[in-house]
Motif scaffolding. Structure first.
Motif, PDB file in Angstrom:
ATOM      1  N   SER A  74      14.754 -11.417   3.595  1.00 39.92           N
ATOM      2  CA  SER A  74      13.410 -10.835   3.598  1.00 39.92           C
ATOM      3  C   SER A  74      12.928 -10.441   4.988  1.00 39.92           C
ATOM      4  O   SER A  74      11.957  -9.716   5.127  1.00 39.92           O
TER       5      SER A  74
ATOM      6  N   VAL B 226      14.525  -2.498   7.914  1.00 37.98           N
ATOM      7  CA  VAL B 226      14.947  -1.326   7.146  1.00 37.98           C
ATOM      8  C   VAL B 226      14.626  -0.073   7.948  1.00 37.98           C
ATOM      9  O   VAL B 226      13.662  -0.030   8.705  1.00 37.98           O
TER      10      VAL B 226
ATOM     11  N   TYR C 186      12.309  -1.858  -2.703  1.00 40.15           N
ATOM     12  CA  TYR C 186      13.579  -2.460  -2.317  1.00 40.15           C
ATOM     13  C   TYR C 186      13.915  -3.578  -3.298  1.00 40.15           C
ATOM     14  O   TYR C 186      13.063  -4.417  -3.600  1.00 40.15           O
TER      15      TYR C 186
ATOM     16  N   LEU D 112      11.135  -5.968   6.646  1.00 41.13           N
ATOM     17  CA  LEU D 112      10.712  -6.075   5.246  1.00 41.13           C
ATOM     18  C   LEU D 112       9.520  -7.007   5.071  1.00 41.13           C
ATOM     19  O   LEU D 112       8.722  -6.825   4.166  1.00 41.13           O
TER      20      LEU D 112
ATOM     21  N   HIS E 152       3.640  -4.865   3.233  1.00 41.92           N
ATOM     22  CA  HIS E 152       4.610  -4.870   2.142  1.00 41.92           C
ATOM     23  C   HIS E 152       4.271  -5.980   1.151  1.00 41.92           C
ATOM     24  O   HIS E 152       3.690  -6.996   1.519  1.00 41.92           O
TER      25      HIS E 152
ATOM     26  N   LYS F  61       5.940  -8.521  -1.614  1.00 44.06           N
ATOM     27  CA  LYS F  61       7.159  -9.108  -2.168  1.00 44.06           C
ATOM     28  C   LYS F  61       6.916  -9.453  -3.635  1.00 44.06           C
ATOM     29  O   LYS F  61       5.830  -9.903  -3.999  1.00 44.06           O
TER      30      LYS F  61
END
Length: 130
Positions: A69, A73, A87, A108, A113, A115
């Motif tokens: 994690s 990227v 992703y 990430l 972002h 999760k």
């Protein structure tokens, strides 16, 4: 019971696995009521999935990643009008939803972002937070 008796080449096998993540995402979005469109060819446009709620359209790029994690990227969709990148971790049960970013690379675990656990409910809970 059917059994596949032919050999699948390594490149073909990887393509099949990658496509399965796209089809899984299509299913989750359709179950949520989105209109889902699949480009005949996305070469150069970086759009794997196009979704609409009627008046609005959003471009989604789907990527697979290693099980890390904090992985960095790289931006492969700069100037391609992608709205969201999803992703999927290949060897685990989580993924990350990221708004398209303008930097050349990003971790990430960036604060923008989201999760998610690789399930319809887990994905949609985070997707609705955008």
């Amino acid at each position: 019971m059917p059994r596949r008796m032919t050999h699948t080449g390594q490149g073909t096998h990887q393509t099949l696995k990658n496509m399965s993540y796209e089809k899984t995402l299509v299913s989750w979005l359709m179950m949520d009521g989105w209109q889902v469109f699949l480009p005949v060819l996305d070469n150069g446009h970086c759009t794997d999935i196009l979704i609409s709620d009627g008046p609005h359209f959003y471009r989604i790029q789907v990527k697979t990643i290693e099980n890390n994690s904090s992985q960095v990227v790289h931006n492969q969709w700069l100037d391609k009008n992608v709205d969201v990148v999803v992703y999927f971790a290949r060897t685990s049960n989580w993924g990350v939803i990221a708004p398209a970013f303008t930097e050349k690379k990003r971790s990430l675990d960036h604060p923008k972002h989201r999760k998610f656990i690789q399930s319809r409910k887990g994905f949609l809970r985070e997707f609705h937070q955008f």
